[in-house]
Design a protein around this motif. Structure first.
Motif, PDB file in Angstrom:
ATOM      1  N   LEU A 159       0.814  -1.213   0.000  1.00 43.21           N
ATOM      2  CA  LEU A 159       0.000   0.000   0.000  1.00 43.21           C
ATOM      3  C   LEU A 159       0.847   1.262   0.000  1.00 43.21           C
ATOM      4  N   VAL A 160       1.801   1.325   0.923  1.00 49.25           N
ATOM      5  CA  VAL A 160       2.616   2.543   1.036  1.00 49.25           C
ATOM      6  C   VAL A 160       3.428   2.767  -0.238  1.00 49.25           C
ATOM      7  N   ILE A 161       3.966   1.684  -0.806  1.00 47.01           N
ATOM      8  CA  ILE A 161       4.709   1.811  -2.063  1.00 47.01           C
ATOM      9  C   ILE A 161       3.829   2.397  -3.151  1.00 47.01           C
ATOM     10  N   ALA A 162       2.566   1.962  -3.180  1.00 51.88           N
ATOM     11  CA  ALA A 162       1.646   2.462  -4.206  1.00 51.88           C
ATOM     12  C   ALA A 162       1.275   3.917  -3.982  1.00 51.88           C
ATOM     13  N   GLU A 163       1.261   4.357  -2.722  1.00 52.46           N
ATOM     14  CA  GLU A 163       0.744   5.688  -2.423  1.00 52.46           C
ATOM     15  C   GLU A 163       1.817   6.756  -2.269  1.00 52.46           C
ATOM     16  N   ILE A 164       3.080   6.369  -2.190  1.00 49.33           N
ATOM     17  CA  ILE A 164       4.114   7.396  -2.004  1.00 49.33           C
ATOM     18  C   ILE A 164       4.491   8.075  -3.310  1.00 49.33           C
ATOM     19  N   THR A 165       4.027   7.534  -4.425  1.00 51.45           N
ATOM     20  CA  THR A 165       4.387   8.086  -5.735  1.00 51.45           C
ATOM     21  C   THR A 165       3.287   9.018  -6.219  1.00 51.45           C
ATOM     22  N   ALA A 166       3.539  10.319  -6.139  1.00 53.20           N
ATOM     23  CA  ALA A 166       2.625  11.340  -6.675  1.00 53.20           C
ATOM     24  C   ALA A 166       1.202  11.148  -6.184  1.00 53.20           C
ATOM     25  N   MET A 195       5.142   7.194  12.066  1.00 53.66           N
ATOM     26  CA  MET A 195       4.955   5.984  12.866  1.00 53.66           C
ATOM     27  C   MET A 195       3.482   5.752  13.173  1.00 53.66           C
ATOM     28  N   ALA A 196       2.709   6.828  13.305  1.00 53.40           N
ATOM     29  CA  ALA A 196       1.270   6.681  13.493  1.00 53.40           C
ATOM     30  C   ALA A 196       0.633   6.036  12.264  1.00 53.40           C
ATOM     31  N   GLY A 197       1.079   6.428  11.079  1.00 50.34           N
ATOM     32  CA  GLY A 197       0.573   5.804   9.857  1.00 50.34           C
ATOM     33  C   GLY A 197       0.913   4.330   9.789  1.00 50.34           C
ATOM     34  N   ILE A 198       2.136   3.977  10.219  1.00 53.83           N
ATOM     35  CA  ILE A 198       2.533   2.567  10.246  1.00 53.83           C
ATOM     36  C   ILE A 198       1.652   1.778  11.200  1.00 53.83           C
ATOM     37  N   LEU A 199       1.365   2.352  12.365  1.00 52.28           N
ATOM     38  CA  LEU A 199       0.495   1.683  13.333  1.00 52.28           C
ATOM     39  C   LEU A 199      -0.907   1.466  12.765  1.00 52.28           C
ATOM     40  N   VAL A 200      -1.419   2.463  12.043  1.00 48.80           N
ATOM     41  CA  VAL A 200      -2.759   2.339  11.470  1.00 48.80           C
ATOM     42  C   VAL A 200      -2.797   1.228  10.427  1.00 48.80           C
ATOM     43  N   ILE A 201      -1.767   1.145   9.582  1.00 54.25           N
ATOM     44  CA  ILE A 201      -1.721   0.070   8.585  1.00 54.25           C
ATOM     45  C   ILE A 201      -1.673  -1.287   9.270  1.00 54.25           C
ATOM     46  N   GLY A 202      -0.846  -1.397  10.320  1.00 47.08           N
ATOM     47  CA  GLY A 202      -0.783  -2.661  11.042  1.00 47.08           C
ATOM     48  C   GLY A 202      -2.106  -3.015  11.688  1.00 47.08           C
ATOM     49  N   LEU A 203      -2.790  -2.026  12.256  1.00 45.83           N
ATOM     50  CA  LEU A 203      -4.080  -2.274  12.903  1.00 45.83           C
ATOM     51  C   LEU A 203      -5.137  -2.671  11.877  1.00 45.83           C
ATOM     52  N   LEU A 204      -5.155  -1.989  10.741  1.00 50.17           N
ATOM     53  CA  LEU A 204      -6.109  -2.346   9.692  1.00 50.17           C
ATOM     54  C   LEU A 204      -5.854  -3.759   9.172  1.00 50.17           C
ATOM     55  N   GLY A 205      -4.580  -4.091   8.965  1.00 51.93           N
ATOM     56  CA  GLY A 205      -4.255  -5.445   8.529  1.00 51.93           C
ATOM     57  C   GLY A 205      -4.703  -6.483   9.541  1.00 51.93           C
ATOM     58  N   LEU A 206      -4.514  -6.181  10.818  1.00 46.24           N
ATOM     59  CA  LEU A 206      -4.937  -7.095  11.877  1.00 46.24           C
ATOM     60  C   LEU A 206      -6.451  -7.275  11.877  1.00 46.24           C
ATOM     61  N   ILE A 207      -7.190  -6.187  11.687  1.00 52.17           N
ATOM     62  CA  ILE A 207      -8.656  -6.263  11.671  1.00 52.17           C
ATOM     63  C   ILE A 207      -9.142  -7.118  10.505  1.00 52.17           C
ATOM     64  N   PHE A 208      -8.601  -6.877   9.308  1.00 50.02           N
ATOM     65  CA  PHE A 208      -9.047  -7.646   8.146  1.00 50.02           C
ATOM     66  C   PHE A 208      -8.616  -9.105   8.255  1.00 50.02           C
ATOM     67  N   ASP A 209      -7.463  -9.352   8.844  1.00 45.32           N
ATOM     68  CA  ASP A 209      -7.039 -10.733   9.053  1.00 45.32           C
ATOM     69  C   ASP A 209      -7.998 -11.442  10.007  1.00 45.32           C
ATOM     70  N   TYR A 210      -8.401 -10.758  11.068  1.00 48.83           N
ATOM     71  CA  TYR A 210      -9.343 -11.342  12.016  1.00 48.83           C
ATOM     72  C   TYR A 210     -10.689 -11.622  11.347  1.00 48.83           C
ATOM     73  N   LEU A 211     -11.147 -10.694  10.499  1.00 52.92           N
ATOM     74  CA  LEU A 211     -12.419 -10.896   9.811  1.00 52.92           C
ATOM     75  C   LEU A 211     -12.372 -12.114   8.892  1.00 52.92           C
ATOM     76  N   LEU A 212     -11.257 -12.291   8.176  1.00 54.28           N
ATOM     77  CA  LEU A 212     -11.149 -13.453   7.300  1.00 54.28           C
ATOM     78  C   LEU A 212     -11.041 -14.745   8.106  1.00 54.28           C
ATOM     79  N   ARG A 213     -10.357 -14.703   9.237  1.00 54.95           N
ATOM     80  CA  ARG A 213     -10.292 -15.877  10.107  1.00 54.95           C
ATOM     81  C   ARG A 213     -11.676 -16.231  10.641  1.00 54.95           C
ATOM     82  N   ALA A 214     -12.447 -15.214  11.027  1.00 56.34           N
ATOM     83  CA  ALA A 214     -13.808 -15.456  11.514  1.00 56.34           C
ATOM     84  C   ALA A 214     -14.688 -16.014  10.400  1.00 56.34           C
ATOM     85  N   LEU A 215     -14.526 -15.493   9.185  1.00 58.35           N
ATOM     86  CA  LEU A 215     -15.274 -16.016   8.045  1.00 58.35           C
ATOM     87  C   LEU A 215     -14.919 -17.472   7.785  1.00 58.35           C
ATOM     88  N   HIS A 216     -13.633 -17.781   7.869  1.00 57.26           N
ATOM     89  CA  HIS A 216     -13.184 -19.163   7.649  1.00 57.26           C
ATOM     90  C   HIS A 216     -13.785 -20.092   8.701  1.00 57.26           C
TER      91      HIS A 216
END
Length: 281
Positions: free
Chosen positions: A220-227, A249-270
């Protein structure tokens, strides 16, 4: 003597009671332990981070403590409209990943089920799998400009080839006896594919999707840092210009938290979709 005999069964029962141990191969642990250990690792992480900030090993401007980062995160959401950046990033990841799944799931299943399809597509897919997605950024900028199309294309390229390979491998792992039995009972190729191969491979396909969604967040960050003018990565690049490391660092924490939330949702779906699996019994 009589008193000793009376206490003997209780003593034996106590000695033979199974002991609860942490380190047992593939042995489940109580939910309370799981929660405690999960919280403990984060407490340890933030403690080490705070100690490193206090130690002065790096200037405070380059290594702010957790408190400063959380304060910066609060300021971003309340004063700088960071929620809009977060929603844009979530949309980019989810839309590009949905496109990748729309291509990778059917193609991966066909490659895993039919050797002829695999022989045709495998050389092409394997070659693309070894090409680093960021190397396409100059081309994507020339083809699509600096808008959303370029970012979606990069996220798409970053996951699709690995996702196809994982799904094909999981489809190949379906027991051949199931397929042979279905064919013997008179099922056509497409009937067997639809009613036997796909249901048998689907639990592992969802796991592969969960794994590759995590990879999509890393791009995500690689895609968004360019222009980019919006998104979590764009906010981090703006913060870099003014040495606002706490916001980065706050942005990094948010990405990690979002990834954790979506991972949990997919685990719950599974878990909900495949309750019949041994791991959930």
């Amino acid at each position: 003597m009589t008193q000793a005999l009376r206490t003997l069964p209780a003593t034996r029962a106590k000695d033979t009671r199974p002991k609860l141990r942490i380190f047992e191969f593939k042995s489940d642990i109580p939910a309370s332990w799981r929660l405690t250990l999960g919280v403990a690792v984060w407490v340890l992480f933030f403690a080490i981070w705070q100690i490193a900030a206090w130690s002065g090993v790096m200037p405070a401007i380059l290594l702010p403590g957790p408190g400063k980062v959380l304060t910066a995160l609060y300021t971003l959401f309340t004063e700088q409209g960071f929620l809009g950046d977060v929603l844009i990033s979530v949309w980019r990841v989810m839309f590009s990943f949905a496109l990748a799944c729309a291509v990778a799931v059917p193609l991966g299943i066909l490659m895993g089920a039919f050797k002829s399809v695999e022989a045709f597509f495998s050389p092409f897919v394997s070659a693309w799998r070894y090409l680093p997605a960021p190397s396409f950024i100059p081309l994507l900028l020339m083809w699509f400009g600096a808008g959303d199309a370029q970012k979606l294309a990069l996220l798409f390229i970053g996951v699709i080839w690995f996702l196809i390979t994982l799904i094909a491998d999981h489809t190949k792992a379906v027991p051949k006896d199931l397929i042979n039995t279905s064919v013997t009972l008179g099922g056509s190729r497409w009937q067997v594919l639809r009613t036997v191969v796909v249901p048998a491979a689907l639990p592992n396909i969802v796991i592969a999707m969960r794994q590759m969604l995590a990879v999509s967040w890393t791009y995500l960050v690689i895609a968004e840092i360019t222009a980019a003018d919006a998104g979590i990565g764009a906010m981090m690049m703006r913060a870099k210009r003014f040495l606002h490391v706490d916001q980065i660092m706050a942005g990094i924490l948010v990405i990690g938290l979002l990834g954790l939330i979506f991972d949990y949702l997919l685990r719950a779906l599974h878990r909900r979709a495949f309750q019949y699996l041994d791991e959930y019994s």
